[in-house]
Write an enzyme that holds these catalytic residues in place. Structure first.
Site, PDB file in Angstrom:
ATOM      1  N   CYS A 106     -97.656  61.404  44.530  1.00  0.00           N
ATOM      2  CA  CYS A 106     -98.044  61.450  45.944  1.00  0.00           C
ATOM      3  C   CYS A 106     -97.687  62.751  46.662  1.00  0.00           C
ATOM      4  CB  CYS A 106     -97.415  60.273  46.674  1.00  0.00           C
ATOM      5  SG  CYS A 106     -97.962  58.687  46.016  1.00  0.00           S
TER       6      CYS A 106
HETATM    7  N1  LIG Z   1     -97.386  55.532  42.876  1.00  0.00           N
HETATM    8  C1  LIG Z   1     -97.052  55.471  44.144  1.00  0.00           C
HETATM    9  O1  LIG Z   1     -95.881  55.442  44.491  1.00  0.00           O
HETATM   10  C2  LIG Z   1     -98.111  55.417  45.224  1.00  0.00           C
HETATM   11  C3  LIG Z   1     -97.720  55.070  46.521  1.00  0.00           C
HETATM   12  C4  LIG Z   1     -98.671  55.025  47.526  1.00  0.00           C
HETATM   13  C5  LIG Z   1     -99.992  55.359  47.239  1.00  0.00           C
HETATM   14  N2  LIG Z   1    -100.348  55.718  45.972  1.00  0.00           N
HETATM   15  C6  LIG Z   1    -101.763  56.034  45.733  1.00  0.00           C
HETATM   16  O2  LIG Z   1    -102.358  54.903  45.116  1.00  0.00           O
HETATM   17  C7  LIG Z   1    -103.350  55.298  44.164  1.00  0.00           C
HETATM   18  C8  LIG Z   1    -103.012  54.739  42.796  1.00  0.00           C
HETATM   19  O3  LIG Z   1    -101.771  55.287  42.382  1.00  0.00           O
HETATM   20  P1  LIG Z   1    -100.920  54.671  41.202  1.00  0.00           P
HETATM   21  O4  LIG Z   1     -99.602  55.343  41.235  1.00  0.00           O
HETATM   22  O5  LIG Z   1    -101.001  53.197  41.231  1.00  0.00           O
HETATM   23  O6  LIG Z   1    -101.741  55.205  39.944  1.00  0.00           O
HETATM   24  P2  LIG Z   1    -101.578  54.721  38.427  1.00  0.00           P
HETATM   25  O7  LIG Z   1    -102.065  55.858  37.609  1.00  0.00           O
HETATM   26  O8  LIG Z   1    -100.227  54.166  38.206  1.00  0.00           O
HETATM   27  O9  LIG Z   1    -102.602  53.513  38.323  1.00  0.00           O
HETATM   28  C9  LIG Z   1    -103.966  53.629  38.471  1.00  0.00           C
HETATM   29  C10 LIG Z   1    -104.623  52.772  37.394  1.00  0.00           C
HETATM   30  O10 LIG Z   1    -106.030  52.779  37.617  1.00  0.00           O
HETATM   31  C11 LIG Z   1    -106.673  52.753  36.349  1.00  0.00           C
HETATM   32  N3  LIG Z   1    -108.047  53.189  36.549  1.00  0.00           N
HETATM   33  C12 LIG Z   1    -108.535  54.433  36.718  1.00  0.00           C
HETATM   34  N4  LIG Z   1    -109.874  54.397  36.928  1.00  0.00           N
HETATM   35  C13 LIG Z   1    -110.233  53.083  36.887  1.00  0.00           C
HETATM   36  C14 LIG Z   1    -111.457  52.396  37.034  1.00  0.00           C
HETATM   37  N5  LIG Z   1    -112.594  53.057  37.314  1.00  0.00           N
HETATM   38  N6  LIG Z   1    -111.462  51.062  36.916  1.00  0.00           N
HETATM   39  C15 LIG Z   1    -110.311  50.374  36.666  1.00  0.00           C
HETATM   40  N7  LIG Z   1    -109.103  50.981  36.518  1.00  0.00           N
HETATM   41  C16 LIG Z   1    -109.076  52.310  36.635  1.00  0.00           C
HETATM   42  C17 LIG Z   1    -105.817  53.681  35.516  1.00  0.00           C
HETATM   43  O11 LIG Z   1    -106.007  53.451  34.142  1.00  0.00           O
HETATM   44  C18 LIG Z   1    -104.403  53.311  35.983  1.00  0.00           C
HETATM   45  O12 LIG Z   1    -103.830  52.289  35.192  1.00  0.00           O
HETATM   46  C19 LIG Z   1    -103.370  56.816  44.230  1.00  0.00           C
HETATM   47  O13 LIG Z   1    -104.356  57.223  45.145  1.00  0.00           O
HETATM   48  C20 LIG Z   1    -101.991  57.174  44.774  1.00  0.00           C
HETATM   49  O14 LIG Z   1    -101.987  58.410  45.436  1.00  0.00           O
HETATM   50  C21 LIG Z   1     -99.437  55.743  44.964  1.00  0.00           C
END
Ligand SMILES: NC(=O)c1ccc[n+]([C@@H]2O[C@H](COP(=O)([O-])OP(=O)(O)OC[C@H]3O[C@@H](n4cnc5c(N)ncnc54)[C@H](O)[C@@H]3O)[C@@H](O)[C@H]2O)c1
Length: 443
Positions: free
Chosen positions: A281
């Site tokens: 992030c």
């Molecule tokens: N990690 C954090 O602390 C956090 C906090 C707030 C916001 N976010 C935001 O949330 C979003 C997700 O982050 P995250 O950390 O969960 O990512 P992550 O990489 O842990 O998880 C995302 C998942 O989505 C899957 N994926 C990708 N494309 C896909 C599709 N078309 N269909 C189905 N699955 C698919 C990936 O394989 C992965 O497992 C990002 O935009 C991030 O900036 C993250």
């Protein structure tokens, strides 16, 4: 032409099913954000499909195995046995959903431009399976306008109208992995819909699991607020990083200075210096804002400066290691350096963008005999090398020429580390209580 009654009945029907927990929910992306959200909705009885394109993750979930530190296997098994959580990689199941949450990654390209590939592919799969009465909410962090400029046209192209046939909103995710105090349930959720009804339906959905939901005036406000939150952190951390360098020059302890300033009951919010910023992030999100601002003719300066200062911290840490070894008549080349922590923050296994990686790479490049300890990260690839974590015990620590604290995991025995290591470089102020017992160089 649909009658007014027909339009109203679609939203009323959905609203009722949200309140009765009978709506079917699909969460796209089972990562740090999507998985805890899916489990929470499944716990209160919604029928939840967890869509995940990564086959390994999908298989783990089907077996009830969690790959996220904040969720235990028992949390996943509970909702699977309850029959309310169904992990799958079959995107066609989207056609059965009443509500779809998009929680896919939003990385940057090498050029630091937004990479919306995952949002686009999720959007295409949803468009293929779109039907009247569906509510779609984007949760992935992204630039203001994504919901209305990218997703909305993809869906309306199918001949349906937002606010009448389907509903669309943005709701930023604020989860803080590894934080035992705040989780999905007690972090205030913001919701901004494309229409008022979109906002209302989305807010009602989250109210089923979150203690406080705040409706904002538009999807753009919700998108921009998330970027403001993370830009605020990036800029304030950069300020403290620069302050730490200023304090070094002035021979003042930056940690004491921050503690002193933090006694002011208003107007100061403590942030702390460190070895750089990491995770999915803080290092990335501000660039989404810059990119969008640049497109409209404004070049943001704070974001660029913060990124430059934070990005230089790994080199500053290596300089500190070099200085500390030099004081003992040693060079980096040939010295045994033990890095404590590969993860980007304490008590989590996520090492995406972690400054530890760059610090290790520079130290290896400079000829250090490097090893690392991290109870949460068993293996890392640093440059061309695969490194396996070693245990931070007396043996490992006492054999080192220098131990560098990068991540202040609670599992490390800091007293033993200060006692047993000839030199400690501490970028997190983790060893402060024991500093008199050994030789510690603070950031
Ligand atoms: N990690 C954090 O602390 C956090 C906090 C707030 C916001 N976010 C935001 O949330 C979003 C997700 O982050 P995250 O950390 O969960 O990512 P992550 O990489 O842990 O998880 C995302 C998942 O989505 C899957 N994926 C990708 N494309 C896909 C599709 N078309 N269909 C189905 N699955 C698919 C990936 O394989 C992965 O497992 C990002 O935009 C991030 O900036 C993250």
């Amino acid at each position: 032409m649909k009658s007014v009654d027909e339009k109203a009945s679609l939203s009323e029907e959905l609203m009722e099913s949200l309140k009765a927990h009978t709506a079917k929910i699909a969460v796209v992306g089972m990562g740090y954000v999507g998985l805890p959200m899916a489990v929470e909705f499944a716990r209160v009885g919604f029928d939840v499909t967890g869509l995940e394109v990564d086959q390994r993750r999908c298989k783990s979930l089907c077996k009830g195995e969690s790959y996220i530190a904040d969720l235990q296997n028992s949390d996943i098994l509970e909702v699977i046995h309850q029959g309310s959580f169904h992990p799958t990689s079959d995107l066609n199941t989207l056609r059965d959903a009443d509500v779809i949450l998009i929680c896919v990654p939003t990385p940057l390209r090498k050029s630091k431009d937004p990479d919306l590939t995952a949002i686009l592919s999720a959007g295409e799969a949803i468009a293929e399976n779109l039907h009247r009465g569906q509510l779609i909410i984007l949760e992935s962090t992204t630039y203001p306008g994504t919901t209305e400029e990218i997703l909305l046209p993809m869906f309306e192209e199918k001949g349906v109208r937002v606010g009448e046939d389907f509903f669309l909103a943005f709701s930023p995710e604020r989860i803080d992995p590894g934080n035992p105090q705040f989780s999905v349930k007690n972090i205030t959720k913001l919701v901004g819909g494309v229409t008022r009804m979109c906002t209302e339906l989305s807010a009602t959905l989250y109210e089923q699991i979150v203690s406080k939901v705040v409706r904002v005036s538009s999807a753009r406000v919700a998108e921009a607020s998330k970027l403001l939150e993370n830009t605020f952190r990036s800029v304030n951390i950069a300020l403290m990083n620069e302050m730490s360098i200023i304090c070094k020059h002035l021979d003042v302890d930056v940690w004491d200075v921050i503690d002193a300033a933090a006694t002011k009951p208003f107007g100061f919010l403590p942030h702390y210096p460190g070895p750089g910023i990491g995770g999915h992030c803080i290092p990335l999100d501000p660039h989404y804002l810059s990119w969008k601002a640049r497109l409209s003719g404004y070049e943001p300066r704070f974001i660029a400066l913060a990124s430059e200062i934070n990005g230089a911290m790994p080199h500053h840490v290596v300089d500190l290691v070099s200085e500390a070894l030099n004081d003992s008549g040693k060079a980096i080349r040939g010295s045994k350096v033990v890095i404590l922590g590969a993860a980007y923050k304490p008590n989590v296994s996520d090492f995406r963008e972690s400054p530890s990686m760059e610090i290790m790479e520079i130290l290896i490049h400079k000829g250090a005999k490097l090893s690392y300890c991290d109870p949460y990260v068993p293996e890392v690839k640093v440059g061309n090398d695969i490194l396996t974590a070693v245990v931070a015990n007396e043996c490992t620590i006492s054999e080192a020429d220098c131990v560098v604290v990068i991540t202040n995991h609670r599992d490390f025995d800091y007293e033993m580390i200060v006692r047993k290591s000839p030199i400690v470089v501490d970028t997190r102020n983790a060893t402060r209580k024991f500093a008199d017992l050994g030789k510690v160089y603070f950031l």
